[in-house]
Design a protein around this motif. Structure first.
Motif, PDB file in Angstrom:
ATOM      1  N   HIS A 349       0.847  -1.648  -0.301  1.00  0.00           N
ATOM      2  CA  HIS A 349       0.002   0.458   0.212  1.00  0.00           C
ATOM      3  C   HIS A 349       1.408   1.182   0.147  1.00  0.00           C
ATOM      4  N   LEU A 352       1.348   2.097  -3.055  1.00  0.00           N
ATOM      5  CA  LEU A 352      -0.283   2.521  -3.927  1.00  0.00           C
ATOM      6  C   LEU A 352      -0.012   4.423  -3.607  1.00  0.00           C
ATOM      7  N   GLN A 356      -1.011   7.412  -6.501  1.00  0.00           N
ATOM      8  CA  GLN A 356      -1.361   8.405  -5.939  1.00  0.00           C
ATOM      9  C   GLN A 356      -1.234  10.137  -5.397  1.00  0.00           C
ATOM     10  N   GLY A 375      -8.001   3.007  -7.516  1.00  0.00           N
ATOM     11  CA  GLY A 375      -7.567   2.324  -6.594  1.00  0.00           C
ATOM     12  C   GLY A 375      -9.129   1.198  -7.082  1.00  0.00           C
ATOM     13  N   ALA A 385      -3.052  -4.404  -2.724  1.00  0.00           N
ATOM     14  CA  ALA A 385      -3.017  -2.785  -3.478  1.00  0.00           C
ATOM     15  C   ALA A 385      -2.804  -2.787  -4.843  1.00  0.00           C
ATOM     16  N   VAL A 387      -4.853  -1.572  -8.500  1.00  0.00           N
ATOM     17  CA  VAL A 387      -4.947  -0.165  -9.341  1.00  0.00           C
ATOM     18  C   VAL A 387      -4.958  -0.355 -10.857  1.00  0.00           C
TER      19      VAL A 387
END
Length: 515
Positions: A349, A352, A356, A375, A385, A387
């Motif tokens: 994460h 991730l 972002q 996500g 995670a 995406v």
């Protein structure tokens, strides 16, 4: 689908089925593990924990280096073709366990099945390459200016080779280094990523089984040090490590290079890549589309060769963008153990979050997210995670475009003439992989020529990812300048000696010096 419990018996990890803590590895039949903080075993597929490993500390690192140094003093005397025979046997063992190793890579790194099997195939391929190389560690014979003299060049084993590897290729990058190091007469100590410790443990045990059955191979020839950064720092600082090969971030590489340079040691660095592909007006857009999508979205954007910048001629940009959006919409994202999945999860994460943040910065700098970027929670394991790979149109190469975000973000830029496109490609600090899609021989030759791409890999009508082991792999600038795998990369693992041999009865001096 495979689980750790089903894979463990074939890969020598059976105790993990009982939920026990595992020491990182036994070095020369010994293990000394004080109260280290356990290393959690977590799969990116669902972020579920499935055990712990005890990491190596300073005492284990010292033991590994001492054992490896002793092993080197014996292994260097074994003829190179015999060293090649050991690697041949390793390759055969890997073939036997290819599917189980690949399944473990999928579980621990999140790669889809075909990519994981391709990684194990790289290990097999480099074994084949190294076996042939074991009979071709050739020097030169050179003419001397002095009568009854000749000059010759020899290549000798170097010493202990340290390998620091990253999570995205948890087996192959180590194998590139280790298999060449073995045929070159060296011992190896490996510090893998703490995110993929089981892949390293399984690979090491497989090899140690082969080494144990090879009479000429000394104990301690291949060592493993699990854990965080401390073991890596110790490898970098220790003079017994004749060559330290490090794959990872530019930040990590700078720290390694400075530490190794302080003791005048050798480092082989494979660091970041902010790779670009140029699409010219003459390009075959169908061909380009395949190369772009795999390069940008494959491995969920977590390759050092991932395509991160697409530089498209303004005359074909709209048509190509429409095709890309349609292709991205068709990508199957989900559990990488399923045969129809094309995009698995990010490693964790934190990755991730970095994705972002990069997308937010891109929009603040004038970019527009054309596709993906969010996500995914539906149809995927609950806590991984996952995406949607992102397509982002940018007005220029802003600050965020100059950064390498280890996630599937493709920045799309437009150009008017090829000189401008090449300048845009070369403007970033990294210099690993590059590509051009063109059917114009003049454009192609300009791109691969001395004033063209400044990267270590320059591809024509092929994407930035998917290098074969036959060529030397590596890049320039902040990528570190190292070369691994094929061609003459083996020379980094050996020391060169130039011999002057006088077979006459007089001793003339070079350059006509009289003394």
């Amino acid at each position: 689908m495979h689980t750790l419990a089903t894979l463990a018996p074939a890969l020598g990890l059976t105790a993990l089925q009982r939920g026990e803590q595992w020491p990182a590895a036994s070095i020369a039949g010994q293990a000394h593990y004080p109260a280290h903080i356990p290393l959690p075993l977590v799969s990116p597929i669902d972020c579920a924990g499935h055990g712990e490993l005890l990491p190596a500390g300073p005492a284990e690192t010292e033991l590994a280096l001492a054992t490896a140094q002793q092993a080197f003093t014996q292994w260097r005397l074994v003829p190179a073709p015999q060293r090649g025979e050991l690697v041949r046997r390793i390759g055969d063992r890997v073939r036997t366990h290819k599917h189980e190793l690949a399944a473990l890579i999928t579980l621990e790194a999140g790669k889809i099945i075909s990519e994981a099997e391709g990684e194990v195939q790289e290990w097999i391929d480099i074994c084949d390459f190294a076996v042939g190389l074991s009979r071709q560690l050739c020097g030169l014979t050179m003419a001397s200016e002095r009568a009854q003299h000749r000059l010759q060049e020899q290549w000798h084993p170097l010493g202990v080779v340290g390998v620091i590897s990253a999570f995205n290729f948890p087996v192959a990058v180590w194998a590139w280094n280790a298999m060449l190091a073995l045929v070159c007469g060296n011992s190896v100590v490996w510090k893998p990523s703490e995110k993929t410790p089981l892949c390293a443990l399984a690979a090491t045990r497989l090899v140690q089984d082969v080494v144990a059955g090879f009479d000429a191979a000394p104990a301690g020839l291949l060592g493993l040090l699990q854990g965080g950064t401390e073991a890596g720092r110790q490898l970098a600082a220790d003079r017994r490590v004749a060559l330290l090969s490090a794959t990872g971030s530019v930040r990590m590489g700078r720290a390694v290079a400075q530490t190794v340079a302080a003791r005048l040691g050798r480092s082989l660095l494979e660091l970041g890549g902010n790779n670009a592909a140029i699409v010219t007006p003459s390009a075959d857009l169908d061909l380009a589309l395949r190369g772009i999508v795999f390069g940008a979205a494959g491995t969920c954007g977590q390759r050092c060769t991932t395509l991160r910048r697409l530089i498209v001629h303004e005359s074909v940009a709209d048509a190509l963008l429409a095709r890309l959006q349609a292709a991205y919409a068709s990508l199957r994202i989900g559990d990488p153990r399923l045969p129809d999945t094309l995009i698995g999860p990010l490693i964790d994460h934190a990755a991730l979050q970095q994705m972002q943040l990069a997308l937010t910065a891109a929009e603040a700098q004038g970019g527009t997210v054309r596709q993906g970027g969010g996500g995914i929670t539906q149809g995927v394991p609950n806590t991984g995670a996952y995406v949607a790979p992102a397509l982002v149109s940018m007005p220029a190469q802003t600050a965020i475009v100059h950064e390498e975000t280890f996630a599937p973000i493709l920045y799309i830029l437009r150009y008017r003439d090829l000189d401008e496109a090449i300048a845009m490609q070369n403007a970033v600090s990294q210099g690993l992989s590059s590509a051009i899609f063109s059917n114009d021989v003049r454009e192609v030759e300009q791109f691969i020529g001395p004033a063209g791409s400044d990267c270590g890999l320059a591809n024509v009508n092929a994407g930035t990812s998917g290098a074969e082991i036959g060529g030397a792999f590596g890049g320039e600038k902040d990528t570190g300048g190292g070369r691994e795998s094929g061609s003459d990369a083996w020379r980094a693992y050996m020391r060169r000696a130039t011999n002057t041999i006088n077979y006459g009865s007089t001793l003339p001096l070079a350059q006509g010096v009289k003394f």
